[in-house]
Design an enzyme around this catalytic site. Structure first.
Site, PDB file in Angstrom:
ATOM      1  CB  SER A 297      33.440  18.793  27.982  1.00 59.71           C
ATOM      2  OG  SER A 297      33.845  17.742  28.810  1.00 59.71           O
ATOM      3  CG  ASP A 308      23.706   9.619  18.639  1.00 55.60           C
ATOM      4  OD1 ASP A 308      23.833  10.378  17.650  1.00 55.60           O
ATOM      5  OD2 ASP A 308      24.661   8.997  19.146  1.00 55.60           O
ATOM      6  CE  LYS A 322      38.391  18.278  27.841  1.00 56.56           C
ATOM      7  NZ  LYS A 322      37.936  16.952  28.292  1.00 56.56           N
TER       8      LYS A 322
END
Length: 449
Positions: A297, A308, A322
């Protein structure tokens, strides 16, 4: 993750709670009731009346209504749930308060108590309890079929008192019997230390001050060294998440621009994006982020954002997966509905739902004797988990199929060399190489206990 939208505090219910918001329920938010819906309600009332009239024992209305609500939410996904007064107390304890207990985060699975993660430096952590273990007995009494709240209540207690747990670990032939002593479990979301000239930051939950504590850890490392470190190892292993605001704050500590995360609801236009503010607290120094199957999460938001933006090297094992957002909808002074309302996406548009964050460098925890035989549980293993609508095939990117020869070492051999946490050892060594052999030796030297 949790996203507060009001002054009322919000708390993480379990290690795998998602992004949470608090908004009022209004008439406009309710679905229109048509004739077919009325017929379904008639069926519900028929069942309710039959139970009230014919069940072998008398059942009070509160039990039936609460059970109906819980069953309705359980039919949706693993993370939507009904929150009552006791749940609120548990949420508050887990993210704000200290308590007498063992330091375990647990969930209910098919009537059994399943360990999500043990907290570091607690009775549970020191006893070797692992994620995926099942607690079958507490003080010799079978707990199967009890409510989660009842089991949690039995494990908590006065510091200094003893408790016996019987565990079943998949892959082990015999149950594990442990006697533990309860302690005051202090909530410390961020811990730091200096290993050679490498800064080590261990983030174990995303509670109200995690972002500020992370920034404080970066400054404390600089102060302890008297200069900036070679880089940082940020440990997110077995961190099941927490507040969305704090996941953003931690990511922002290592970024100076760009999107951190977006969350998208049912409608295509329902998109919220969150961005980094100018200024990188870590001054652009190298960062390694450690992940494993318990990284979930909010932790995955941080790992995904830094990956990224090519700001950190993600190392370890694939995360939990999740990628859903839960909203807390108040139903009364001490009750609420925790409802999945959106999915979140990394800056490049990836959804971590089901798949999780793949590490840039896969490093198994070979210092764990059970790592080959112990089953790993992730979001995709949960019943009724949400389906990832944006799937990417990374097989063509996986060119290096040669295993690192160091991964063939045995736990006993590593222990003789003083290596009790191979993943951390590997990460520290990766950063320390920037300072040469002397720094590698200093960073990987076993800490004094």
């Amino acid at each position: 993750m949790l996203r507060p939208l009001s002054k009322r505090p919000l708390f993480a219910a379990t290690a795998i709670v998602g992004a949470l918001a608090m908004v009022p329920i209004t008439t406009a938010a309710m679905a229109a009731v048509d004739s077919s819906t009325v017929r379904q309600f008639d069926r519900f009332l028929d069942v309710y009346n039959r139970i009230k009239a014919d069940y072998v024992d008398k059942v009070d209305d509160q039990t039936l209504i609460k059970g109906a609500i819980q069953g309705m939410l359980a039919a949706l996904d693993p993370h939507s749930s009904y929150v009552d007064a006791l749940d609120f107390d548990n949420l508050k304890i887990q993210t704000e308060g200290n308590y007498g207990g063992l330091g375990l985060t647990v969930s209910m699975e098919d009537g059994a108590i399943k360990v999500i993660a043990p907290q570091e430096d607690t009775p549970a952590g020191r006893a070797g309890i692992k994620s995926g273990d099942y607690i079958t007995h507490i003080d010799g009494k079978l707990v199967y079929g009890q409510s989660l709240d009842e089991a949690i209540g039995q494990m908590r207690g006065k510091p200094g008192t003893k408790i016996r747990l019987t565990l079943v670990r998949p892959g082990r032939d015999k149950p594990i019997e442990l006697t533990l002593t309860r302690e005051v479990i202090v909530q410390r979301p961020v811990k730091w230390e200096v290993r050679g000239d490498v800064g080590y930051i261990n983030i174990n939950t995303f509670s109200e001050n995690t972002g500020a504590d992370t920034r404080g850890a970066i400054m404390a490392i600089d102060k302890a060294l008297g200069h900036r470190p070679l880089g940082y190892v940020v440990d997110l292993r077995d961190n099941g998440g927490g507040l969305l605001t704090q996941a953003i704050a931690v990511s922002d500590a290592f970024l100076d621009h760009g999107e951190i995360v977006s969350q998208r609801g049912r409608e295509k236009s329902d998109i919220e994006r969150y961005y980094a503010k100018p200024g990188d607290d870590a001054h652009g120094l190298p960062v390694v982020v450690l992940t494993n199957s318990g990284t979930a999460s909010a932790s995955e938001i941080v790992a995904g954002a830094l990956q990224d933006h090519h700001r950190a090297l993600i190392m370890g094992e694939r995360s939990f997966g999740k990628g859903s957002v839960q909203t807390l909808l108040p139903l009364g002074p001490e009750t609420a509905l925790r409802l999945t309302t959106a999915r979140y996406y990394t800056p490049s548009g990836r959804s971590v739902q089901e798949g999780g964050i793949e590490p840039d460098i896969k490093v198994p925890q070979i210092s764990d004797p059970d790592y080959k035989t112990r089953p790993i549980f992730r979001e995709a293993d949960l019943r009724r988990h949400l389906i990832n609508e944006v799937k990417a095939d990374n097989a063509i990117l996986e060119e290096d199929t040669k295993a690192d020869p160091r991964f063939a070492q045995t736990p006993d051999a590593l222990k003789k060399d003083g290596i009790e946490d191979f993943q951390l050892y590997y990460a520290l060594k990766t950063i320390a190489r920037l300072g040469g052999p002397t720094q590698v030796a200093a960073a990987t030297k076993p800490p004094v206990k």
